[in-house]
Design a protein around this motif. Sequence first.
Motif, PDB file in Angstrom:
ATOM      1  N   MET B   4       0.838  -1.197   0.000  1.00 24.53           N
ATOM      2  CA  MET B   4       0.000   0.000   0.000  1.00 24.53           C
ATOM      3  C   MET B   4       0.874   1.249   0.000  1.00 24.53           C
ATOM      4  SD  MET B   4      -3.083  -1.166   0.110  1.00 24.53           S
ATOM      5  CE  MET B   4      -4.201   0.077   0.790  1.00 24.53           C
ATOM      6  N   TRP B   5       0.485   2.230  -0.800  1.00 23.57           N
ATOM      7  CA  TRP B   5       1.222   3.497  -0.863  1.00 23.57           C
ATOM      8  C   TRP B   5       0.265   4.651  -0.640  1.00 23.57           C
ATOM      9  CZ3 TRP B   5       6.545   4.122  -1.926  1.00 23.57           C
ATOM     10  CH2 TRP B   5       7.237   2.917  -2.188  1.00 23.57           C
ATOM     11  N   PHE B   6       0.693   5.617   0.137  1.00 25.17           N
ATOM     12  CA  PHE B   6       0.004   6.897   0.233  1.00 25.17           C
ATOM     13  C   PHE B   6       0.717   7.881  -0.704  1.00 25.17           C
ATOM     14  CE2 PHE B   6       0.599  11.222   1.862  1.00 25.17           C
ATOM     15  CZ  PHE B   6      -0.705  11.693   1.772  1.00 25.17           C
ATOM     16  N   SER B   7      -0.040   8.546  -1.559  1.00 26.66           N
ATOM     17  CA  SER B   7       0.571   9.530  -2.466  1.00 26.66           C
ATOM     18  C   SER B   7      -0.021  10.901  -2.228  1.00 26.66           C
ATOM     19  CB  SER B   7       0.333   9.140  -3.930  1.00 26.66           C
ATOM     20  OG  SER B   7       1.015   7.944  -4.235  1.00 26.66           O
ATOM     21  N   GLU B   8       0.826  11.874  -2.041  1.00 24.79           N
ATOM     22  CA  GLU B   8       0.373  13.264  -1.977  1.00 24.79           C
ATOM     23  C   GLU B   8       0.671  13.935  -3.304  1.00 24.79           C
ATOM     24  OE1 GLU B   8       1.687  15.772   1.319  1.00 24.79           O
ATOM     25  OE2 GLU B   8       1.612  17.521  -0.005  1.00 24.79           O
ATOM     26  N   ARG B   9      -0.354  14.548  -3.888  1.00 32.89           N
ATOM     27  CA  ARG B   9      -0.176  15.338  -5.100  1.00 32.89           C
ATOM     28  C   ARG B   9       0.386  16.685  -4.652  1.00 32.89           C
ATOM     29  NH1 ARG B   9      -2.502  19.375  -6.901  1.00 32.89           N
ATOM     30  NH2 ARG B   9      -2.863  19.959  -9.067  1.00 32.89           N
ATOM     31  N   GLN B  10       1.706  16.833  -4.732  1.00 31.75           N
ATOM     32  CA  GLN B  10       2.346  18.038  -4.193  1.00 31.75           C
ATOM     33  C   GLN B  10       2.221  19.219  -5.134  1.00 31.75           C
ATOM     34  OE1 GLN B  10       6.297  16.989  -2.688  1.00 31.75           O
ATOM     35  NE2 GLN B  10       5.251  16.556  -0.778  1.00 31.75           N
ATOM     36  N   ALA B  11       2.046  18.899  -6.397  1.00 34.52           N
ATOM     37  CA  ALA B  11       1.795  19.935  -7.405  1.00 34.52           C
ATOM     38  C   ALA B  11       1.229  19.191  -8.600  1.00 34.52           C
ATOM     39  CB  ALA B  11       3.080  20.660  -7.778  1.00 34.52           C
ATOM     40  N   LEU B  16       4.495  12.729  -4.173  1.00 32.00           N
ATOM     41  CA  LEU B  16       5.401  12.120  -3.199  1.00 32.00           C
ATOM     42  C   LEU B  16       4.640  10.953  -2.584  1.00 32.00           C
ATOM     43  CD1 LEU B  16       8.262  12.757  -1.727  1.00 32.00           C
ATOM     44  CD2 LEU B  16       6.778  13.303   0.211  1.00 32.00           C
ATOM     45  N   SER B  17       5.257   9.780  -2.583  1.00 37.56           N
ATOM     46  CA  SER B  17       4.567   8.580  -2.103  1.00 37.56           C
ATOM     47  C   SER B  17       5.356   7.890  -1.007  1.00 37.56           C
ATOM     48  CB  SER B  17       4.364   7.586  -3.259  1.00 37.56           C
ATOM     49  OG  SER B  17       3.718   8.212  -4.347  1.00 37.56           O
ATOM     50  N   LEU B  18       4.641   7.456   0.003  1.00 42.93           N
ATOM     51  CA  LEU B  18       5.245   6.725   1.125  1.00 42.93           C
ATOM     52  C   LEU B  18       4.572   5.368   1.250  1.00 42.93           C
ATOM     53  CD1 LEU B  18       5.216   9.682   3.681  1.00 42.93           C
ATOM     54  CD2 LEU B  18       7.248   8.691   2.604  1.00 42.93           C
ATOM     55  N   ARG B  19       5.379   4.321   1.407  1.00 39.12           N
ATOM     56  CA  ARG B  19       4.805   2.992   1.580  1.00 39.12           C
ATOM     57  C   ARG B  19       4.183   2.894   2.969  1.00 39.12           C
ATOM     58  NH1 ARG B  19       8.892  -0.617   0.129  1.00 39.12           N
ATOM     59  NH2 ARG B  19       9.595  -0.597   2.277  1.00 39.12           N
ATOM     60  N   VAL B  20       2.919   2.431   2.973  1.00 40.66           N
ATOM     61  CA  VAL B  20       2.168   2.381   4.221  1.00 40.66           C
ATOM     62  C   VAL B  20       2.246   0.978   4.807  1.00 40.66           C
ATOM     63  CG1 VAL B  20      -0.142   2.586   5.224  1.00 40.66           C
ATOM     64  CG2 VAL B  20       0.623   4.220   3.478  1.00 40.66           C
ATOM     65  N   GLU B  21       2.744   0.891   6.011  1.00 40.38           N
ATOM     66  CA  GLU B  21       2.790  -0.392   6.724  1.00 40.38           C
ATOM     67  C   GLU B  21       1.417  -0.713   7.314  1.00 40.38           C
ATOM     68  OE1 GLU B  21       5.766  -2.247   7.383  1.00 40.38           O
ATOM     69  OE2 GLU B  21       6.711  -0.952   5.905  1.00 40.38           O
ATOM     70  N   ILE B  51      -3.028  15.811   2.616  1.00 45.23           N
ATOM     71  CA  ILE B  51      -1.751  16.537   2.611  1.00 45.23           C
ATOM     72  C   ILE B  51      -1.003  16.250   3.911  1.00 45.23           C
ATOM     73  CG2 ILE B  51      -0.660  18.817   2.547  1.00 45.23           C
ATOM     74  CD1 ILE B  51      -3.110  19.722   0.873  1.00 45.23           C
ATOM     75  N   ILE B  52       0.277  15.875   3.769  1.00 47.17           N
ATOM     76  CA  ILE B  52       1.100  15.551   4.940  1.00 47.17           C
ATOM     77  C   ILE B  52       1.238  16.772   5.839  1.00 47.17           C
ATOM     78  CG2 ILE B  52       3.457  14.965   5.698  1.00 47.17           C
ATOM     79  CD1 ILE B  52       3.705  13.294   3.084  1.00 47.17           C
TER      80      ILE B  52
END
Lengths: 292, 292
Positions: B4-11, B16-21, B51-52
């Motif tokens: 699973m990945w969380f992706s933030e549309r930064q523009a 930017l994507s972070l793998r979600v544990e 948004i982070i």
Amino acid sequence: MPEMWFSERQADGLLLSLRVERTLHVEKTPYQDLAVFETSHCGRVLTLDGIIQVTDADEFMYHEMLVHVPMLTHPHPERVLVVGGGDGGSSREILKHPSVVSLEVAELDERVVEASKAFFPALSVGFSDPRVSITFTDGTKYVKGKESSYDVVIVDAPDPIGMARALFEKEFYSDLYRALKPDGILCTQTESPIINADVVSRVYGALSTLFPIVRLYLGSTPTYQSGLWCYTLASKRYDPLDPDRLADARRRADASGLLVRYWTPEVHAACFALPKFVKDLTEAHQGRYRSP
Amino acid sequence: MPEMWFSERQADGLLLSLRVERTLHVEKTPYQDLAVFETSHCGRVLTLDGIIQVTDADEFMYHEMLVHVPMLTHPHPERVLVVGGGDGGSSREILKHPSVVSLEVAELDERVVEASKAFFPALSVGFSDPRVSITFTDGTKYVKGKESSYDVVIVDAPDPIGMARALFEKEFYSDLYRALKPDGILCTQTESPIINADVVSRVYGALSTLFPIVRLYLGSTPTYQSGLWCYTLASKRYDPLDPDRLADARRRADASGLLVRYWTPEVHAACFALPKFVKDLTEAHQGRYRSP
């Protein structure tokens, strides 16, 4: 038309992705996978082995900081060597300094230079300057046996993976020490202090055993891992933080009408101020060279 | 188990994507979508509307720079207001300053505070301090009618979208000007100079019509858009670049044994050195307040 994205795995569990408008070029060179994309966010992007090397949007931040800090720390850089730097961005910045008489570029992969000439005219512009000579070779071999030849050496290397690993090793730095004149300066890109803290610390340590003056400094490059980027300057005589050197840097940038979008005299002085967690990467190596 | 990945549309065109544990919490509050993830790269992450807002890995970089620069520019900050800052990170940093007598927090969304207490103990630690009082309200309403009440106001706002937009408007800053004592200091996070250049420029301009001293400064926060982050400090009397103020900042940080991982006295002075393209964002507004 399906939406296409290029994703760089910047670290385990971290991706940076750019929407691709068009793939302009894909090639397996003798050394690496080379690709050029047109992206909606960063303009043209060149990748090697899936890692972003330059983008139209932020290459100026990286190249200006890699080049102008050492070039303005040295009072009169005439003979300059770039190891790597096949895209041409470092050469373009070096050639902005009127004291430069000769610029040698030792790039491993001729195809990078060709791709830059074809797709990044604003980067490769420097290669047509008569002061420039490019040799396609392994940089570590190129500098072996050179003695007291350069005022400034810029190591514009990709990430320390595969062949490029040797560009972050002490043996290479020893050869560069010899290749530099008695008042020469070496500057190398040293990765992210967040993602590649070990590289930052190791390079700082290796250079500290060779050079009397080693200074880590920082710049921003959004498309590189973490956006925060390290450069390590190693110098035989001139300290970039010497007030006379700082004043000279400002004076010479003014006199030559240095055209920049990132570098300023204030940034030149301030980039050596390190956040505590970055400074800590250098602490173990403080005073290793100089006796107390 | 699928990855699973969380992706933030930064523009537009940039993710930017972070793998979600593990997803720890998802909630629709009265104001926004709130989520807490455990990620492999950044530890725990709190997002609002996708948004982070904070990550375990780099929240210290943001909070230290937002807080310590204004708190150490003011010679003796006793009464402090945070607008926003429901995660507690700003409060934690403010409470490191022994001069603080009272800290008011005006946060819109009670659920952010509750989520922080449940999932970010290292962030929310400050909320249990007896000097702190939290009011759940719209910050723009909270400050209306306040007069000469605060030494320092910190605006720890999310991106200027929806309700938070008003925290970037001149009307709010006018109210804050009145709410500050005659030697008060305001500091507000002002987004990325690369992705949100218009915000940086607009806030700088608005504050320049109200305060005699306005200073833009920079810090690094890898998980925010572009990794390069702006803060704007507006001051009625004290200039952070006054050498006496800089010396006092260093002295007080030393005396209080300020525990930090990013801020240093050198960074405090250096963060005001702006790359040319960032400085350009302020140029149009120079001298608007002060006559030549």
